[in-house]
Write a protein that holds these residues in place. Structure first.
Motif, mmCIF file in Angstrom:
data_model
loop_
_atom_site.group_PDB
_atom_site.id
_atom_site.type_symbol
_atom_site.label_atom_id
_atom_site.label_comp_id
_atom_site.label_asym_id
_atom_site.label_seq_id
_atom_site.Cartn_x
_atom_site.Cartn_y
_atom_site.Cartn_z
ATOM 1 N N ILE A 1 65.088 43.653 132.156
ATOM 2 C CA ILE A 1 65.430 42.457 131.397
ATOM 3 C C ILE A 1 66.265 41.508 132.252
ATOM 4 N N THR A 2 65.937 40.231 132.174
ATOM 5 C CA THR A 2 66.666 39.215 132.927
ATOM 6 C C THR A 2 67.692 38.553 132.025
ATOM 7 N N GLU A 3 68.611 37.841 132.641
ATOM 8 C CA GLU A 3 69.620 37.137 131.853
ATOM 9 C C GLU A 3 68.977 36.066 130.973
ATOM 10 N N GLU A 4 67.895 35.495 131.445
ATOM 11 C CA GLU A 4 67.209 34.470 130.658
ATOM 12 C C GLU A 4 66.550 35.088 129.425
ATOM 13 N N GLU A 5 66.096 36.357 129.537
ATOM 14 C CA GLU A 5 65.440 37.039 128.424
ATOM 15 C C GLU A 5 66.426 37.654 127.435
ATOM 16 N N ARG A 6 67.661 37.905 127.885
ATOM 17 C CA ARG A 6 68.595 38.688 127.079
ATOM 18 C C ARG A 6 68.824 38.139 125.670
ATOM 19 N N PRO A 7 68.916 36.811 125.479
ATOM 20 C CA PRO A 7 69.107 36.317 124.098
ATOM 21 C C PRO A 7 67.930 36.637 123.172
ATOM 22 N N TYR A 8 66.768 36.908 123.779
ATOM 23 C CA TYR A 8 65.565 37.184 122.977
ATOM 24 C C TYR A 8 65.249 38.678 122.906
#
Length: 401
Positions: free
Chosen positions: A80-87
């Motif tokens: 998981i990337t930081e950009e994906e973490r909110p989702y």
């Protein structure tokens, strides 16, 4: 040519079933704001793919299923990337996660229902509540079988008629054992030439117990002419297929869906016990027609059905496949959908009791503790799948002989 067409169509039906199952996961995940990375049919090396927005769509080399890769499906998702973490999926409410995990199952059940709904209005559905107990349509004499396979001449009313069995009688028992079908009666009679047996019949409001001295006739069994028993009774045709209009098809499909789901559960329970028979069939043992089949075997049977112009049976088998995929995925063990649902429910129950003790929620479960179980079950599934595929090549199930 018709056989090949059926094989191709059923294989496509399987692919569509898998694709829609995974689409159920994907669409519900997106509805709740989760990130879907990949949507693939098949496993292993990628054969073809394209990317649209944040999702890669593709087809992999091994047509043994499919997958929908949702970012952060577990808190241990190392990709998981930081950009994906909110989702991330694990951050969402428990009920949203269960809906997403159940999305594929729901789609398969709905798809199976829709297929049966159409069959109910076109060819008709079997009535699972129909009375299939054996009823006599005719009493007849018992003739020997000739070398050319036809029956010779005979006179009289045969053993059943001489014992007093009449047209319209319902056959209840044979030597005290309940009779469920005419085939069961035939099998029992065949091995008792000349014996006296007891048949219990229902005639109107009466129940009669009649002694029957079976006839002895010649029958060709496995290429050899042998003495066989005969009772001289002909079955009343079973009328269990019912065709429905649009409105009537709804409850009929609902009832038959319940029957098929119950049969599917029973089949899943019996699945492990069927595997030794599949292994034995690879080495020449007779293949159980009610045993498990792979994609290869199911497609071959689909080809048989189309070649015989049995389209209703073709689509009913496709509906059955959808119900099997739905319920098999509900097994509460990883890597099945049911295993993930069980973990979510465990988290919810665990946190409920923690609150009762005045403690804070413990957070997402540690899936790494389940990895040994996941690997063992995945390896077992792959092994069983390989065995069934081999059996489907060397000793395939043939429903139509």
């Amino acid at each position: 040519m018709a056989n090949l067409l059926g094989i191709v169509l059923f294989a496509l039906g399987i692919c569509l079933t898998v694709a829609l199952h995974e689409a159920g996961h994907m669409l519900t995940a997106r509805a709740f704001g989760m990130r879907v990375r990949r949507f693939f049919i098949g496993f292993g090396p990628t054969l073809w793919s394209f990317k649209k927005n944040e999702t890669e769509y593709g087809v992999a080399a091994l047509p043994l299923g499919g997958f929908c890769d949702i970012a952060g499906m577990t808190a241990q998702d190392e990709f998981i990337t930081e950009e994906e973490r909110p989702y991330a999926m694990y951050k969402k409410p428990w009920w949203q996660r269960i809906i997403v995990l159940s999305g594929g199952v729901a789609v398969n059940i709905i798809l199976g229902f829709m297929i049966l709904f159409v069959v109910a209005q076109t060819a008709g559905l079997p009535n699972p509540n129909a009375d299939t107990r054996p009823v006599v349509d005719q009493v007849a004499c018992s003739a020997d079988q000739l070398d050319n396979g036809e029956l010779g001449s005979c006179t009289g009313v045969g053993a059943g008629g001489e014992a007093g069995i009449e047209q319209g009688d319902r056959l209840l028992t044979f030597n005290g054992e309940e009779l469920e079908s005419f085939q069961q009666l035939r099998d029992e009679v065949l091995i008792r030439p000349g014996e006296t047996v007891t048949i219990e019949v229902e005639r109107g409001t009466q129940v009669l117990e009649l002694p029957v001295e079976l006839d002895t006739v010649k029958r060709n069994i496995d290429g050899e002419m042998v003495d066989a028993g005969s009772i001289g009774l002909i079955q009343e045709p079973l009328d269990i297929i019912e065709k429905h209009g649009f409105v009537g098809a709804i409850p009929a499909t609902w009832n038959y869906t319940g029957y098929m789901l119950e049969a599917t559960v029973q089949g899943i329970i019996e699945f492990p016990s069927k595997i030794p028979g599949v292994v034995a069939s690879i080495f020449g043992a007779e293949r159980d027609t009610e045993g498990p089949m792979s994609v290869v075997g199911a497609s071959r049977v689909g080809g048989e059905l189309v070649e015989a112009n049995l389209w209703a049976a073709f689509f009913m088998m496709l509906a059955s496949l959808n119900y099997f995929l739905a319920l098999f995925n509900l097994i509460p063990l990883p890597p099945f959908d049911g295993g993930h649902i069980a973990v979510v429910l465990y988290e919810k129950i665990r946190d409920f009791f923690r609150r009762l003790r005045g403690k804070a929620a413990a957070g997402p479960a540690d899936y790494t503790k389940l990895m040994p179980v996941t690997y063992v079950i995945a390896a077992a599934l792959m092994t069983v799948a390989a065995v069934i595929i081999v059996a489907d090549f060397v000793n395939p199930i043939k429903l139509l002989g």
